[in-house]
Design a protein around this motif. Structure first.
Motif, PDB file in Angstrom:
ATOM      1  N   ILE A  78      35.397  48.992   3.557  1.00 55.94           N
ATOM      2  CA  ILE A  78      35.020  48.000   2.553  1.00 55.94           C
ATOM      3  C   ILE A  78      33.946  47.053   3.081  1.00 55.94           C
ATOM      4  O   ILE A  78      32.968  46.751   2.380  1.00 55.94           O
ATOM      5  CB  ILE A  78      36.270  47.207   2.102  1.00 55.94           C
ATOM      6  N   TYR A  79      34.111  46.587   4.311  1.00 55.85           N
ATOM      7  CA  TYR A  79      33.210  45.553   4.825  1.00 55.85           C
ATOM      8  C   TYR A  79      31.886  46.104   5.356  1.00 55.85           C
ATOM      9  O   TYR A  79      30.818  45.554   5.079  1.00 55.85           O
ATOM     10  CB  TYR A  79      33.913  44.749   5.919  1.00 55.85           C
ATOM     11  N   ALA A  83      28.275  48.598   2.770  1.00 57.06           N
ATOM     12  CA  ALA A  83      26.926  48.097   3.065  1.00 57.06           C
ATOM     13  C   ALA A  83      26.067  49.174   3.704  1.00 57.06           C
ATOM     14  O   ALA A  83      24.862  49.265   3.443  1.00 57.06           O
ATOM     15  CB  ALA A  83      27.018  46.876   3.980  1.00 57.06           C
ATOM     16  N   ALA A  84      26.682  50.013   4.531  1.00 56.80           N
ATOM     17  CA  ALA A  84      25.925  51.052   5.244  1.00 56.80           C
ATOM     18  C   ALA A  84      25.326  52.075   4.287  1.00 56.80           C
ATOM     19  O   ALA A  84      24.218  52.580   4.516  1.00 56.80           O
ATOM     20  CB  ALA A  84      26.822  51.739   6.270  1.00 56.80           C
ATOM     21  N   ILE A  85      26.059  52.385   3.217  1.00 59.74           N
ATOM     22  CA  ILE A  85      25.551  53.371   2.254  1.00 59.74           C
ATOM     23  C   ILE A  85      24.775  52.712   1.121  1.00 59.74           C
ATOM     24  O   ILE A  85      24.352  53.378   0.171  1.00 59.74           O
ATOM     25  CB  ILE A  85      26.706  54.211   1.671  1.00 59.74           C
ATOM     26  N   GLY A  86      24.585  51.385   1.226  1.00 56.88           N
ATOM     27  CA  GLY A  86      23.789  50.679   0.231  1.00 56.88           C
ATOM     28  C   GLY A  86      24.481  50.456  -1.092  1.00 56.88           C
ATOM     29  O   GLY A  86      23.812  50.158  -2.101  1.00 56.88           O
ATOM     30  N   LEU A  87      25.807  50.569  -1.112  1.00 55.81           N
ATOM     31  CA  LEU A  87      26.530  50.396  -2.368  1.00 55.81           C
ATOM     32  C   LEU A  87      26.805  48.927  -2.665  1.00 55.81           C
ATOM     33  O   LEU A  87      26.592  48.447  -3.789  1.00 55.81           O
ATOM     34  CB  LEU A  87      27.848  51.182  -2.318  1.00 55.81           C
ATOM     35  N   TYR A  88      27.284  48.181  -1.673  1.00 58.57           N
ATOM     36  CA  TYR A  88      27.545  46.758  -1.875  1.00 58.57           C
ATOM     37  C   TYR A  88      27.631  46.072  -0.519  1.00 58.57           C
ATOM     38  O   TYR A  88      28.184  46.624   0.431  1.00 58.57           O
ATOM     39  CB  TYR A  88      28.856  46.534  -2.631  1.00 58.57           C
ATOM     40  N   ALA A 106      35.937  40.257   1.899  1.00 58.64           N
ATOM     41  CA  ALA A 106      36.298  41.652   2.177  1.00 58.64           C
ATOM     42  C   ALA A 106      37.759  41.761   2.577  1.00 58.64           C
ATOM     43  O   ALA A 106      38.444  42.730   2.217  1.00 58.64           O
ATOM     44  CB  ALA A 106      35.399  42.208   3.281  1.00 58.64           C
ATOM     45  N   ALA A 107      38.252  40.768   3.320  1.00 51.31           N
ATOM     46  CA  ALA A 107      39.655  40.784   3.747  1.00 51.31           C
ATOM     47  C   ALA A 107      40.594  40.697   2.551  1.00 51.31           C
ATOM     48  O   ALA A 107      41.576  41.435   2.458  1.00 51.31           O
ATOM     49  CB  ALA A 107      39.911  39.632   4.711  1.00 51.31           C
ATOM     50  N   ILE A 108      40.296  39.788   1.634  1.00 49.71           N
ATOM     51  CA  ILE A 108      41.140  39.637   0.440  1.00 49.71           C
ATOM     52  C   ILE A 108      41.108  40.913  -0.393  1.00 49.71           C
ATOM     53  O   ILE A 108      42.148  41.392  -0.861  1.00 49.71           O
ATOM     54  CB  ILE A 108      40.677  38.430  -0.389  1.00 49.71           C
ATOM     55  N   LEU A 109      39.916  41.476  -0.567  1.00 51.48           N
ATOM     56  CA  LEU A 109      39.791  42.711  -1.338  1.00 51.48           C
ATOM     57  C   LEU A 109      40.554  43.853  -0.673  1.00 51.48           C
ATOM     58  O   LEU A 109      41.270  44.617  -1.341  1.00 51.48           O
ATOM     59  CB  LEU A 109      38.317  43.078  -1.497  1.00 51.48           C
ATOM     60  N   SER A 180      41.087  40.410  12.114  1.00 48.06           N
ATOM     61  CA  SER A 180      40.171  40.018  13.186  1.00 48.06           C
ATOM     62  C   SER A 180      39.137  41.098  13.463  1.00 48.06           C
ATOM     63  O   SER A 180      38.054  40.809  13.996  1.00 48.06           O
ATOM     64  CB  SER A 180      40.960  39.713  14.461  1.00 48.06           C
ATOM     65  N   VAL A 181      39.431  42.338  13.095  1.00 49.55           N
ATOM     66  CA  VAL A 181      38.513  43.440  13.381  1.00 49.55           C
ATOM     67  C   VAL A 181      37.220  43.295  12.585  1.00 49.55           C
ATOM     68  O   VAL A 181      36.175  43.822  12.995  1.00 49.55           O
ATOM     69  CB  VAL A 181      39.195  44.800  13.076  1.00 49.55           C
ATOM     70  N   ILE A 182      37.248  42.582  11.456  1.00 47.87           N
ATOM     71  CA  ILE A 182      36.016  42.367  10.684  1.00 47.87           C
ATOM     72  C   ILE A 182      35.535  40.919  10.829  1.00 47.87           C
ATOM     73  O   ILE A 182      34.685  40.461  10.056  1.00 47.87           O
ATOM     74  CB  ILE A 182      36.197  42.735   9.201  1.00 47.87           C
ATOM     75  N   GLY A 183      36.102  40.199  11.798  1.00 42.97           N
ATOM     76  CA  GLY A 183      35.592  38.873  12.124  1.00 42.97           C
ATOM     77  C   GLY A 183      36.145  37.730  11.312  1.00 42.97           C
ATOM     78  O   GLY A 183      35.537  36.658  11.261  1.00 42.97           O
ATOM     79  N   VAL A 184      37.302  37.915  10.677  1.00 38.99           N
ATOM     80  CA  VAL A 184      37.928  36.826   9.926  1.00 38.99           C
ATOM     81  C   VAL A 184      38.631  35.901  10.910  1.00 38.99           C
ATOM     82  O   VAL A 184      39.464  36.346  11.708  1.00 38.99           O
ATOM     83  CB  VAL A 184      38.938  37.365   8.893  1.00 38.99           C
TER      84      VAL A 184
END
Length: 267
Positions: A78-79, A83-88, A106-109, A180-184
């Motif tokens: 999600i996070y 973004a890598a595939i240019g979707l969001y 992204a965490a909440i989603l 924490s893995v996505i920096g929250v």
């Protein structure tokens, strides 16, 4: 290596501003994600009960995929994957005067999507626990679907759904540590930062464990209160002793009147 009791008690009784911010963020993310997951889970559960096969298939596929993949993988997809595939790509936003960082969104989603699959099955099981004869009896009395859900199905199914849903929320508060893995900057990541800065790893992680335990214990009391209120509304004498909830102790089963309400027409 000696245990630093001074550091431990200071961290426990007078936590730093960063630690308190992480604690508040942990609670906020958990509550918001659970509310959204309940709404989405209800929709998925109703889709699972649809008469249209394609709708049931889509709901079943959603539950299968989400429950069959780890939350950690879902968060990374999600996070960073979108973004890598240019979707969001998530960006920091301002909401009601508060700055909500991209990682928090992204965490909440991610938590909402992951938890909704489990809640959908809990809701479906709760609705299925009500005998089908009561649906037919309500229809014969001319009750509308809204009244049927409010007066007959809702009270009975809620008593079945509340315990597992409460346990899911309890578990999700602890699962926020993987964010924490996505920096929250929730409580676990702040704890890691304090550990790296002070080299008091053992002491600060025990403090974090105590705060996690406090969060889950408070919710245990709230959940027991909700369950006991539902049993009173249904006229059931048995209650949930808090000692049984916390420590697993058991008492003799109390015998009360039936939990099934009598169908009465409502004008």
């Amino acid at each position: 290596m000696q245990f630093d009791w001074v550091f431990f008690w200071n961290s426990l009784l007078r936590p730093s501003a960063a630690f308190l911010d992480g604690l508040i963020l942990t609670i906020a993310i958990s509550v918001i994600a659970m509310v959204l997951a309940t709404v989405v889970g209800l929709a998925i559960a109703l889709m699972r009960r649809s008469r249209v096969a394609a709708v049931r298939w889509c709901a079943g596929l959603y539950i299968w995929v989400i429950r069959g993949t780890p939350l950690l993988v879902q968060l990374v997809i999600i996070y960073t994957g979108l973004a890598a595939i240019g979707l969001y790509q998530f960006h920091d936003v301002s909401l009601l005067g508060l700055s909500v960082k991209a990682a928090v969104q992204a965490a909440i989603l991610g938590l909402m999507i992951n938890e909704s699959a489990y809640i959908a099955e809990i809701i479906r099981a709760g609705l299925d626990s009500v005998p089908k004869g009561q649906f037919e009896a309500a229809a014969s009395l001319g009750m509308t679907p809204a009244k049927l859900m409010r007066f007959i199905i809702g009270p009975q199914s809620l008593r079945v759904m509340v315990p597992p849903m409460g346990n899911s929320f309890n578990g999700m508060m602890k699962t926020t540590s993987v964010l924490s893995v996505i920096g929250v900057s929730e409580m676990f990541l702040v704890t890691q930062s304090i550990s790296s800065a002070t080299f008091h790893t053992f002491e600060i992680f025990i403090v974090a464990a105590i705060y996690y335990l406090a969060l889950t214990t408070v919710w245990t009391f709230i959940q027991a209160g909700i369950e006991n209120r539902l049993t009173r509304q249904l006229g059931i004498a048995a209650r949930v002793p808090i000692t049984q909830r916390l420590l697993g102790t058991r008492r003799g089963a109390a015998v009360g009147p039936t939990a099934t309400p009598t169908l009465q027409p409502h004008g």
